[in-house]
Design a protein around this motif. Sequence first.
Motif, mmCIF file in Angstrom:
data_model
loop_
_atom_site.group_PDB
_atom_site.id
_atom_site.type_symbol
_atom_site.label_atom_id
_atom_site.label_comp_id
_atom_site.label_asym_id
_atom_site.label_seq_id
_atom_site.Cartn_x
_atom_site.Cartn_y
_atom_site.Cartn_z
ATOM 1 N N THR A 165 25.087 10.483 29.402
ATOM 2 C CA THR A 165 25.806 11.747 29.294
ATOM 3 C C THR A 165 27.251 11.528 29.726
ATOM 4 O O THR A 165 27.498 11.067 30.849
ATOM 5 C CB THR A 165 25.159 12.831 30.182
ATOM 6 N N ILE A 166 28.159 11.850 28.836
ATOM 7 C CA ILE A 166 29.584 11.750 29.156
ATOM 8 C C ILE A 166 30.052 13.150 29.520
ATOM 9 O O ILE A 166 29.952 14.077 28.715
ATOM 10 C CB ILE A 166 30.386 11.187 27.965
ATOM 11 N N ASN A 167 30.522 13.287 30.732
ATOM 12 C CA ASN A 167 30.948 14.594 31.217
ATOM 13 C C ASN A 167 32.114 15.138 30.397
ATOM 14 O O ASN A 167 32.931 14.378 29.874
ATOM 15 C CB ASN A 167 31.334 14.519 32.692
ATOM 16 N N GLU A 168 32.185 16.450 30.306
ATOM 17 C CA GLU A 168 33.200 17.109 29.478
ATOM 18 C C GLU A 168 34.620 16.681 29.854
ATOM 19 O O GLU A 168 35.472 16.498 28.994
ATOM 20 C CB GLU A 168 33.052 18.626 29.621
ATOM 21 N N ASN A 169 34.892 16.530 31.123
ATOM 22 C CA ASN A 169 36.226 16.144 31.586
ATOM 23 C C ASN A 169 36.243 14.699 32.070
ATOM 24 O O ASN A 169 36.848 14.391 33.094
ATOM 25 C CB ASN A 169 36.671 17.085 32.710
ATOM 26 N N SER A 170 35.595 13.828 31.316
ATOM 27 C CA SER A 170 35.503 12.437 31.755
ATOM 28 C C SER A 170 36.873 11.778 31.783
ATOM 29 O O SER A 170 37.786 12.143 31.047
ATOM 30 C CB SER A 170 34.562 11.652 30.845
ATOM 31 N N SER A 171 36.997 10.808 32.682
ATOM 32 C CA SER A 171 38.251 10.086 32.852
ATOM 33 C C SER A 171 37.943 8.724 33.452
ATOM 34 O O SER A 171 37.040 8.601 34.290
ATOM 35 C CB SER A 171 39.185 10.864 33.789
ATOM 36 N N VAL A 172 38.701 7.720 33.052
ATOM 37 C CA VAL A 172 38.525 6.394 33.642
ATOM 38 C C VAL A 172 38.938 6.392 35.112
ATOM 39 O O VAL A 172 38.661 5.435 35.832
ATOM 40 C CB VAL A 172 39.312 5.309 32.869
ATOM 41 N N LEU A 173 39.557 7.461 35.566
ATOM 42 C CA LEU A 173 39.966 7.570 36.971
ATOM 43 C C LEU A 173 38.837 8.078 37.856
ATOM 44 O O LEU A 173 38.939 8.031 39.081
ATOM 45 C CB LEU A 173 41.170 8.508 37.088
ATOM 46 N N ASN A 174 37.748 8.569 37.236
ATOM 47 C CA ASN A 174 36.635 9.138 37.993
ATOM 48 C C ASN A 174 35.382 8.293 37.741
ATOM 49 O O ASN A 174 34.896 8.228 36.614
ATOM 50 C CB ASN A 174 36.397 10.587 37.550
ATOM 51 N N ASN A 175 34.856 7.681 38.794
ATOM 52 C CA ASN A 175 33.701 6.807 38.613
ATOM 53 C C ASN A 175 32.420 7.568 38.298
ATOM 54 O O ASN A 175 31.411 6.966 37.946
ATOM 55 C CB ASN A 175 33.491 5.911 39.841
ATOM 56 N N GLU A 176 32.441 8.887 38.391
ATOM 57 C CA GLU A 176 31.264 9.694 38.078
ATOM 58 C C GLU A 176 31.426 10.444 36.743
ATOM 59 O O GLU A 176 30.781 11.463 36.522
ATOM 60 C CB GLU A 176 30.991 10.664 39.220
ATOM 61 N N SER A 177 32.261 9.926 35.862
ATOM 62 C CA SER A 177 32.512 10.572 34.572
ATOM 63 C C SER A 177 31.312 10.537 33.639
ATOM 64 O O SER A 177 31.234 11.329 32.711
ATOM 65 C CB SER A 177 33.695 9.916 33.867
ATOM 66 N N ILE A 178 30.439 9.603 33.841
ATOM 67 C CA ILE A 178 29.238 9.541 33.020
ATOM 68 C C ILE A 178 28.023 9.515 33.935
ATOM 69 O O ILE A 178 28.107 9.112 35.099
ATOM 70 C CB ILE A 178 29.218 8.332 32.068
ATOM 71 N N SER A 179 26.904 9.974 33.392
ATOM 72 C CA SER A 179 25.642 9.834 34.116
ATOM 73 C C SER A 179 24.671 9.091 33.220
ATOM 74 O O SER A 179 24.701 9.232 31.992
ATOM 75 C CB SER A 179 25.088 11.187 34.544
#
Length: 109
Positions: free
Chosen positions: A61-75
Amino acid sequence: MLRIMEQTDADIMCFGHTHKPYHRVLNSGIDGQDHFRHAVNIGSVGKPKDNDIRGGYVMLTINENSSVLNNESISVEFIRFDYDYEKAAKAVEDSPLPNEYAENLRRGY
């Protein structure tokens, strides 16, 4: 793994060669700027190598506001399911494949 991802400019890489499911978050940032990349081994449906005889797959799951700056952008959710592994093992034994593959299915490694 990180080198491959950097060279191909991949932020998420899914693969399964080792048959051992895992999710690793790698930080390839430089000069204090984070750049998180996700390596996901999806495991295998057959020929398990993780002591689990069930089949497996991954729900990414790729979060709606995913970013390479956030390590929790995907689950990553590792999902297991039962299947008739004995039927599969018997089919291996009835084939030209080594019987060891059938035992791998029965043992989970």
